[in-house]
Design a protein around this motif. Structure first.
Motif, PDB file in Angstrom:
ATOM      1  N   VAL A   1     -19.006  -1.666 -22.342  1.00 21.52           N
ATOM      2  CA  VAL A   1     -18.525  -2.307 -21.116  1.00 21.52           C
ATOM      3  C   VAL A   1     -17.627  -1.314 -20.388  1.00 21.52           C
ATOM      4  CG1 VAL A   1     -17.125  -4.193 -20.172  1.00 21.52           C
ATOM      5  CG2 VAL A   1     -18.645  -4.626 -22.130  1.00 21.52           C
ATOM      6  N   ARG A   2     -17.887  -1.134 -19.094  1.00 23.32           N
ATOM      7  CA  ARG A   2     -17.071  -0.268 -18.232  1.00 23.32           C
ATOM      8  C   ARG A   2     -16.037  -1.136 -17.541  1.00 23.32           C
ATOM      9  NH1 ARG A   2     -19.720   4.378 -14.588  1.00 23.32           N
ATOM     10  NH2 ARG A   2     -19.688   5.370 -16.626  1.00 23.32           N
ATOM     11  N   ILE A   3     -14.805  -0.620 -17.441  1.00 22.09           N
ATOM     12  CA  ILE A   3     -13.669  -1.388 -16.915  1.00 22.09           C
ATOM     13  C   ILE A   3     -12.956  -0.598 -15.824  1.00 22.09           C
ATOM     14  CG2 ILE A   3     -11.399  -2.358 -17.522  1.00 22.09           C
ATOM     15  CD1 ILE A   3     -12.589  -2.699 -20.391  1.00 22.09           C
ATOM     16  N   GLY A   4     -12.502  -1.312 -14.805  1.00 19.05           N
ATOM     17  CA  GLY A   4     -11.691  -0.717 -13.757  1.00 19.05           C
ATOM     18  C   GLY A   4     -10.823  -1.789 -13.118  1.00 19.05           C
ATOM     19  N   ILE A   5     -10.142  -1.430 -12.038  1.00 20.18           N
ATOM     20  CA  ILE A   5      -9.388  -2.433 -11.287  1.00 20.18           C
ATOM     21  C   ILE A   5     -10.178  -2.765 -10.021  1.00 20.18           C
ATOM     22  CG2 ILE A   5      -7.169  -1.723 -12.242  1.00 20.18           C
ATOM     23  CD1 ILE A   5      -6.512  -0.557  -9.402  1.00 20.18           C
ATOM     24  N   THR A   6      -9.954  -3.945  -9.520  1.00 19.26           N
ATOM     25  CA  THR A   6     -10.723  -4.428  -8.375  1.00 19.26           C
ATOM     26  C   THR A   6     -10.264  -3.773  -7.065  1.00 19.26           C
ATOM     27  OG1 THR A   6      -9.225  -6.265  -7.928  1.00 19.26           O
ATOM     28  CG2 THR A   6     -11.041  -6.678  -9.496  1.00 19.26           C
ATOM     29  N   ASP A   7     -11.105  -3.910  -6.069  1.00 19.45           N
ATOM     30  CA  ASP A   7     -10.781  -3.440  -4.730  1.00 19.45           C
ATOM     31  C   ASP A   7      -9.508  -4.134  -4.238  1.00 19.45           C
ATOM     32  OD1 ASP A   7     -11.270  -1.955  -2.365  1.00 19.45           O
ATOM     33  OD2 ASP A   7     -12.194  -3.716  -1.449  1.00 19.45           O
ATOM     34  N   HIS A   8      -9.386  -5.418  -4.528  1.00 24.24           N
ATOM     35  CA  HIS A   8      -8.184  -6.175  -4.155  1.00 24.24           C
ATOM     36  C   HIS A   8      -6.940  -5.533  -4.785  1.00 24.24           C
ATOM     37  CE1 HIS A   8      -5.645  -9.641  -3.224  1.00 24.24           C
ATOM     38  NE2 HIS A   8      -5.222  -9.568  -4.456  1.00 24.24           N
ATOM     39  N   ALA A   9      -7.030  -5.217  -6.077  1.00 20.11           N
ATOM     40  CA  ALA A   9      -5.881  -4.642  -6.783  1.00 20.11           C
ATOM     41  C   ALA A   9      -5.488  -3.288  -6.213  1.00 20.11           C
ATOM     42  CB  ALA A   9      -6.199  -4.503  -8.272  1.00 20.11           C
ATOM     43  N   GLN A  10      -6.478  -2.426  -5.983  1.00 15.71           N
ATOM     44  CA  GLN A  10      -6.127  -1.091  -5.471  1.00 15.71           C
ATOM     45  C   GLN A  10      -5.530  -1.177  -4.079  1.00 15.71           C
ATOM     46  OE1 GLN A  10      -7.379   0.962  -2.891  1.00 15.71           O
ATOM     47  NE2 GLN A  10      -8.961  -0.447  -2.230  1.00 15.71           N
ATOM     48  N   SER A  11      -5.989  -2.148  -3.262  1.00 15.94           N
ATOM     49  CA  SER A  11      -5.427  -2.270  -1.912  1.00 15.94           C
ATOM     50  C   SER A  11      -3.996  -2.806  -1.952  1.00 15.94           C
ATOM     51  CB  SER A  11      -6.319  -3.143  -1.022  1.00 15.94           C
ATOM     52  OG  SER A  11      -6.312  -4.481  -1.448  1.00 15.94           O
ATOM     53  N   GLN A  12      -3.700  -3.667  -2.937  1.00 16.46           N
ATOM     54  CA  GLN A  12      -2.338  -4.179  -3.097  1.00 16.46           C
ATOM     55  C   GLN A  12      -1.388  -3.090  -3.611  1.00 16.46           C
ATOM     56  OE1 GLN A  12      -1.241  -7.500  -2.365  1.00 16.46           O
ATOM     57  NE2 GLN A  12      -3.204  -7.409  -1.319  1.00 16.46           N
ATOM     58  N   LEU A  13      -1.903  -2.234  -4.498  1.00 21.09           N
ATOM     59  CA  LEU A  13      -1.069  -1.181  -5.075  1.00 21.09           C
ATOM     60  C   LEU A  13      -0.745  -0.073  -4.075  1.00 21.09           C
ATOM     61  CD1 LEU A  13      -2.745  -0.799  -8.573  1.00 21.09           C
ATOM     62  CD2 LEU A  13      -0.409  -1.578  -8.118  1.00 21.09           C
ATOM     63  N   GLY A  14      -1.670   0.221  -3.193  1.00 25.62           N
ATOM     64  CA  GLY A  14      -1.488   1.350  -2.281  1.00 25.62           C
ATOM     65  C   GLY A  14      -2.001   2.628  -2.915  1.00 25.62           C
ATOM     66  N   ASP A  15      -1.546   3.752  -2.434  1.00 21.43           N
ATOM     67  CA  ASP A  15      -2.054   5.046  -2.886  1.00 21.43           C
ATOM     68  C   ASP A  15      -1.734   5.285  -4.361  1.00 21.43           C
ATOM     69  OD1 ASP A  15      -3.027   5.565  -0.352  1.00 21.43           O
ATOM     70  OD2 ASP A  15      -1.242   6.697   0.258  1.00 21.43           O
ATOM     71  N   ILE A  16      -2.789   5.396  -5.164  1.00 26.34           N
ATOM     72  CA  ILE A  16      -2.626   5.597  -6.598  1.00 26.34           C
ATOM     73  C   ILE A  16      -2.423   7.084  -6.874  1.00 26.34           C
ATOM     74  CG2 ILE A  16      -3.807   5.394  -8.834  1.00 26.34           C
ATOM     75  CD1 ILE A  16      -4.969   2.729  -7.655  1.00 26.34           C
ATOM     76  N   VAL A  17      -1.372   7.374  -7.667  1.00 31.17           N
ATOM     77  CA  VAL A  17      -1.008   8.768  -7.922  1.00 31.17           C
ATOM     78  C   VAL A  17      -1.150   9.163  -9.391  1.00 31.17           C
ATOM     79  CG1 VAL A  17       0.513   8.926  -5.918  1.00 31.17           C
ATOM     80  CG2 VAL A  17       1.462   8.193  -8.114  1.00 31.17           C
ATOM     81  N   PHE A  18      -1.319   8.187 -10.290  1.00 28.12           N
ATOM     82  CA  PHE A  18      -1.441   8.500 -11.714  1.00 28.12           C
ATOM     83  C   PHE A  18      -2.054   7.321 -12.448  1.00 28.12           C
ATOM     84  CE2 PHE A  18       0.328   8.641 -16.076  1.00 28.12           C
ATOM     85  CZ  PHE A  18      -0.137   9.892 -16.468  1.00 28.12           C
ATOM     86  N   VAL A  19      -2.953   7.622 -13.392  1.00 29.31           N
ATOM     87  CA  VAL A  19      -3.526   6.599 -14.259  1.00 29.31           C
ATOM     88  C   VAL A  19      -3.290   7.029 -15.701  1.00 29.31           C
ATOM     89  CG1 VAL A  19      -5.615   5.371 -14.960  1.00 29.31           C
ATOM     90  CG2 VAL A  19      -5.316   6.033 -12.566  1.00 29.31           C
ATOM     91  N   GLU A  20      -2.659   6.151 -16.479  1.00 32.42           N
ATOM     92  CA  GLU A  20      -2.476   6.393 -17.908  1.00 32.42           C
ATOM     93  C   GLU A  20      -3.441   5.475 -18.633  1.00 32.42           C
ATOM     94  OE1 GLU A  20       0.731   4.343 -19.878  1.00 32.42           O
ATOM     95  OE2 GLU A  20       1.209   6.152 -20.994  1.00 32.42           O
ATOM     96  N   PHE A  21      -4.391   6.053 -19.369  1.00 33.60           N
ATOM     97  CA  PHE A  21      -5.329   5.214 -20.083  1.00 33.60           C
ATOM     98  C   PHE A  21      -5.176   5.401 -21.586  1.00 33.60           C
ATOM     99  CE2 PHE A  21      -7.283   9.182 -19.134  1.00 33.60           C
ATOM    100  CZ  PHE A  21      -7.763   9.192 -17.841  1.00 33.60           C
ATOM    101  N   PRO A  22      -5.755   4.475 -22.355  1.00 37.84           N
ATOM    102  CA  PRO A  22      -5.665   4.606 -23.807  1.00 37.84           C
ATOM    103  C   PRO A  22      -6.515   5.786 -24.280  1.00 37.84           C
ATOM    104  CG  PRO A  22      -7.138   2.806 -23.238  1.00 37.84           C
ATOM    105  CD  PRO A  22      -6.530   3.291 -21.950  1.00 37.84           C
TER     106      PRO A  22
END
Length: 129
Positions: free
Chosen positions: A25-46
Motif C-alpha cells: 500500500v502506498r501512502i501520502g497526504i491529501t491535496d487538502h492537507a498539503q494546501s492547509q500546510l502550505g509550502d512543505i520544506v521537510f518530510v521525516e519518514f520512518p
C-alpha cells in the motif's frame, strides 16, 4: 477546491492510501492537507523495515507554517520511502497523489482489502467540506 480521487482510502488525519499490488500500500497526504500546510520544506519518514501502527504517528511533515505528524492509515511494515522528498519535499505540494507519495508499507492480506477498510472519496469529501 481540493482534489479528492476515487479509488483511494482516506483517513480523518488527511492521509491517503492506494493499493500498489499484492500486499503493498502506498501512502501520502491529501491535496487538502498539503494546501492547509502550505509550502512543505521537510518530510521525516520512518525507516525501511520499521513497523507502523494504524492511526499512530510514523513521521512528520514540516511546512513554513508548522510541523505536523504523519499518521499511518494502516498497520504494516515499511518497504519503501520516497527518497525524492529528501531533496525535493515540495513534490508533496506539487503532486500529492503521484510524485509526492511518502511511504509504501506491506500489510497483512491484500492491499486492496486494507485500503477498502478506510474512508472512501465521498466520505472524505464530506469530512473536508
Amino acid at each position: 477546491m481540493s482534489e479528492i480521487r476515487q479509488g483511494l482510502g482516506y483517513t480523518e488525519e488527511h492521509e491517503w492510501a492506494a493499493a500498489a499490488g499484492g500486499s503493498i500500500v502506498r501512502i501520502g497526504i491529501t491535496d487538502h492537507a498539503q494546501s492547509q500546510l502550505g509550502d512543505i520544506v521537510f518530510v521525516e519518514f520512518p525507516e525501511v523495515g520499521a513497523e507502523v501502527e494504524m492511526n499512530q504517528p510514523m513521521g512528520t511533515i514540516e511546512s513554513v507554517k508548522t510541523v505536523s505528524d504523519l499518521f499511518s492509515p494502516l498497520t504494516g511494515k515499511v518497504t519503501k520511502v520516497n527518497e525524492a522528498l529528501i531533496d525535493s519535499p515540495e513534490l508533496v505540494n506539487e503532486s500529492p497523489y503521484e510524485n509526492g507519495w511518502i511511504v509504501e508499507i506491506e500489510v497483512e492480506g491484500g492491499g486492496e482489502e486494507a485500503v477498502s477498510s478506510l474512508m472512501d472519496a465521498d466520505a472524505y469529501r464530506k469530512l473536508t467540506e
